[in-house]
Design an enzyme around this catalytic site. Structure first.
Site, PDB file in Angstrom:
ATOM      1  CG  ASP A  13      20.563 -80.049 -48.638  1.00 11.35           C
ATOM      2  OD1 ASP A  13      21.860 -80.732 -47.947  1.00 11.35           O
ATOM      3  OD2 ASP A  13      19.980 -78.958 -48.686  1.00 11.35           O
ATOM      4  CB  SER A  63      23.797 -78.106 -46.565  1.00  8.11           C
ATOM      5  OG  SER A  63      22.977 -79.117 -46.374  1.00  8.11           O
ATOM      6  NE  ARG A 154      24.012 -83.520 -39.040  1.00  6.66           N
ATOM      7  CZ  ARG A 154      22.829 -84.063 -39.169  1.00  6.66           C
ATOM      8  NH1 ARG A 154      21.683 -84.152 -38.085  1.00  6.66           N
ATOM      9  NH2 ARG A 154      21.867 -83.604 -40.217  1.00  6.66           N
ATOM     10  CG  ASP A 155      29.704 -81.583 -40.286  1.00  9.90           C
ATOM     11  OD1 ASP A 155      28.665 -82.334 -41.078  1.00  9.90           O
ATOM     12  OD2 ASP A 155      29.110 -80.137 -39.470  1.00  9.90           O
ATOM     13  NE  ARG A 187      25.653 -81.966 -35.531  1.00  8.46           N
ATOM     14  CZ  ARG A 187      26.392 -81.099 -37.071  1.00  8.46           C
ATOM     15  NH1 ARG A 187      27.647 -81.880 -37.457  1.00  8.46           N
ATOM     16  NH2 ARG A 187      25.834 -80.443 -37.823  1.00  8.46           N
ATOM     17  NE  ARG A 261      25.633 -74.777 -42.190  1.00  9.09           N
ATOM     18  CZ  ARG A 261      25.357 -76.722 -42.893  1.00  9.09           C
ATOM     19  NH1 ARG A 261      26.103 -76.742 -43.036  1.00  9.09           N
ATOM     20  NH2 ARG A 261      24.063 -76.066 -43.190  1.00  9.09           N
ATOM     21  CG  ASP A 263      23.468 -73.791 -40.973  1.00 12.09           C
ATOM     22  OD1 ASP A 263      24.661 -73.832 -40.545  1.00 12.09           O
ATOM     23  OD2 ASP A 263      22.292 -75.141 -41.003  1.00 12.09           O
ATOM     24  NE  ARG A 264      22.737 -78.922 -38.259  1.00  8.08           N
ATOM     25  CZ  ARG A 264      21.184 -79.637 -37.806  1.00  8.08           C
ATOM     26  NH1 ARG A 264      20.799 -78.933 -36.350  1.00  8.08           N
ATOM     27  NH2 ARG A 264      20.286 -80.409 -38.512  1.00  8.08           N
ATOM     28  CG  ASP A 420      22.560 -82.769 -45.859  1.00 14.28           C
ATOM     29  OD1 ASP A 420      23.405 -83.271 -45.322  1.00 14.28           O
ATOM     30  OD2 ASP A 420      22.178 -82.088 -45.537  1.00 14.28           O
TER      31      ASP A 420
END
Length: 531
Positions: A13, A63, A154-155, A187, A261, A263-264, A420
């Site tokens: 990753d 991811s 982060r992104d 986040r 998204r 997952d988070r 990652d």
């Protein structure tokens, strides 16, 4: 059915390719074994971003979409592209669930909360979507609008929230001061996905309880104060607006979570909607008030069955005949293995949105995909992964070698999270250690799986990250990249095509290696050159 040679798909990753540079942690880690692999076996530089993974042109990979495309064998138009289209055409303002939410708020004379990651990163969300809903609500006559903002860093670059929120305040002013920033949370707190419920509780307090949590009178001053103590956007401590003390989420309010998204978004959304969610049995939430049965909660996409609200703005259309599903139908035995941080990626996302593994948390007798098994290795309980750049890679390899020695599995999907997750900390030296750790683990796996068990490893990545730790402005880079990624196949007897290699072609390539017919749903071709 049994394949002649088992296949192991090893996903590193965040392992991308870039020119040598002081910020290229992959190159500077001196991954000696990876260099040997490239000298010994065929390999390619493959696309893992933009149109090649169903995203807008030049959008960095991530991811989620990476794992979806590794298992799909086709280009799937991803959530960002879909919602960008909905926003551009203003169809988002006509969405049935969103309109019904406006009606609910007007009927109850209550507040509309807009919650989500407020950035232009495009990985978990895009602020254009939240702003479009805000404008639509005003047109609909909603005047009591609360922004519960999650900051990124982060992104995106680490400290963009100040400017993003400054622009939002100007937009609110332009709309007759309709709307108020009610709370803010980095986040790190609001988007934890690893059951660190103490983090989630602080964000929950800022949104719901308004107790045992910080507050601010001027949001921009608060962010500047956080920057001064080296808290970038990701780490901003949750706080609520003192001028909106009674603007907390309460009975009869509605909340639209704009992250697309899953997952988070799962953990905080499950806490907000599901009293039976495990967080509510934890010490962190032992004295918290649950109001999820008294509000209307809308998610942009389906997050998880643990988010019990039925209101989904854009319900999923899971992919059919993904690699795992197809092999299952053929009676082949498969294993998925990863640590907690990435277990959803080798299950839910790799399976094209089909939740056969309960988002990676299923026990083996709960898995609904025939002939499939899972090994979940716990992630280390550290504040940030630069404190343990090895993460759980050694433990994953230990367990994997046990499984390989059984000679039971035809297909194994493995994720190593290190490049990652450590890359996201911005710590260049720690990321080099992370990369070197993976080099050592790949050798252990190769020597057992390939040399002793006649297996074939397909080694690749879902997107880039660790190869660009310092950007062109000499600033720390924590976000993903648009870099190409390697695909190494440990079979000396094959040749690989050089025309447009992409991670979305990995699934048909694996079927080709197995000498299995590629299903019609997989629209892309194998990368093996049979000429």
């Amino acid at each position: 059915m049994k394949v002649k040679r088992p296949i192991l798909l090893a996903i590193l990753d965040g392992w991308g390719l870039a020119e040598p540079d002081k910020g290229n942690a992959v190159d500077n880690a001196n991954m000696i074994f990876v260099k040997q692999l490239k000298q010994t076996y065929p390999w390619l530089k493959a696309h893992a971003s933009g149109k090649w993974v169903g995203l807008p042109e030049n959008q960095m990979g991530n991811s989620e979409v990476g794992h979806i495309h590794l298992g799909a064998g086709r280009i799937n138009l991803e959530s960002l592209a879909k919602l960008n289209h909905e926003t551009k055409t203003n169809n988002i303002a006509k969405n049935d669930e969103i309109v019904k939410t406006f009606e609910y708020v007007k009927k109850n004379n209550s507040a509309l909360h807009l919650m989500g990651l407020f950035s232009n990163g495009g990985v978990h969300s895009h602020f254009d979507h939240m702003i479009a809903i805000y404008k639509a609500a005003i047109v609909y006559g909603i005047t009591n609008i609360k922004f519960d903002l999650i900051t990124d860093g982060r992104d995106t670059k680490p400290k963009l929230a100040y400017d993003f929120i400054k622009n939002l305040l100007e937009l609110i002013k332009q709309n007759n001061n309709i709307g108020i920033i009610s709370s803010v949370s980095g986040r790190y707190y609001a988007m934890d996905r690893d059951k660190r419920f103490d983090r989630s509780r602080i964000a929950y307090n800022a949104i719901v309880n308004r107790n045992n949590v910080r507050s601010f009178t001027n949001i921009l001053d608060y962010i500047q104060q956080e920057y001064m103590i080296n808290h970038d956007d990701e780490m901003i401590i949750p706080a609520f607006n003192q001028d909106d003390f009674n603007g907390n989420l309460k009975a009869n309010d509605a909340i639209i979570m704009t992250n697309f998204r899953p997952d988070r978004a799962i953990q905080i959304s499950s806490i907000l909607t599901n009293k039976n969610y495990i967080a509510w049995q934890s010490e962190a939430f032992s004295d918290a008030e649950f109001i999820g049965d008294k509000i209307r909660f809308v998610s942009m996409m389906k997050y998880s069955d643990s988010v019990t609200s039925p209101h989904i703005a854009y319900p999923p259309k899971p992919l059919t005949n993904t690699l795992g599903q197809y092999l299952s139908k053929l009676g082949l035995k498969q294993l998925r293995i990863a640590e907690t941080e990435k277990i959803a990626h080798v299950t839910f996302f790799f399976d094209g949105g089909n939740d056969y593994f309960k988002n990676g948390l299923a026990k083996n007798d709960e898995i609904t995909l025939a002939n499939a098994y899972i090994d979940l290795i716990p992630s280390a309980k550290v504040a940030t992964y630069d404190l343990k750049p090895q993460m759980s890679a050694v433990e994953i390899t230990d367990k994997l070698l046990e499984e390989i020695k059984k000679d039971e599995f035809d297909f194994i999907v493995l994720n190593f999270a290190n490049c990652d997750m450590v890359g996201h900390t911005g710590n260049n030296k720690a990321t080099e250690i992370a990369c070197k750790t993976l080099d050592d683990q790949l050798k252990r796996i190769h020597d057992e799986f390939v040399l002793k068990h006649n297996g074939i490893m397909v080694i690749t990545a879902d997107h880039g990250n660790a190869e660009i730790m310092i950007d062109k402005d000499d600033q720390v880079n924590k976000k993903h990249t648009t870099s190409l990624v390697p695909i190494i196949i440990t079979d000396k007897n094959i040749k690989l095509k050089q025309n447009d290699p992409a991670i979305a072609k990995v699934a048909p390539t694996i079927l080709d290696l197995m000498n299995i017919e590629i299903p019609k749903e997989m629209e892309l071709e194998s990368m093996i050159d049979h000429n």
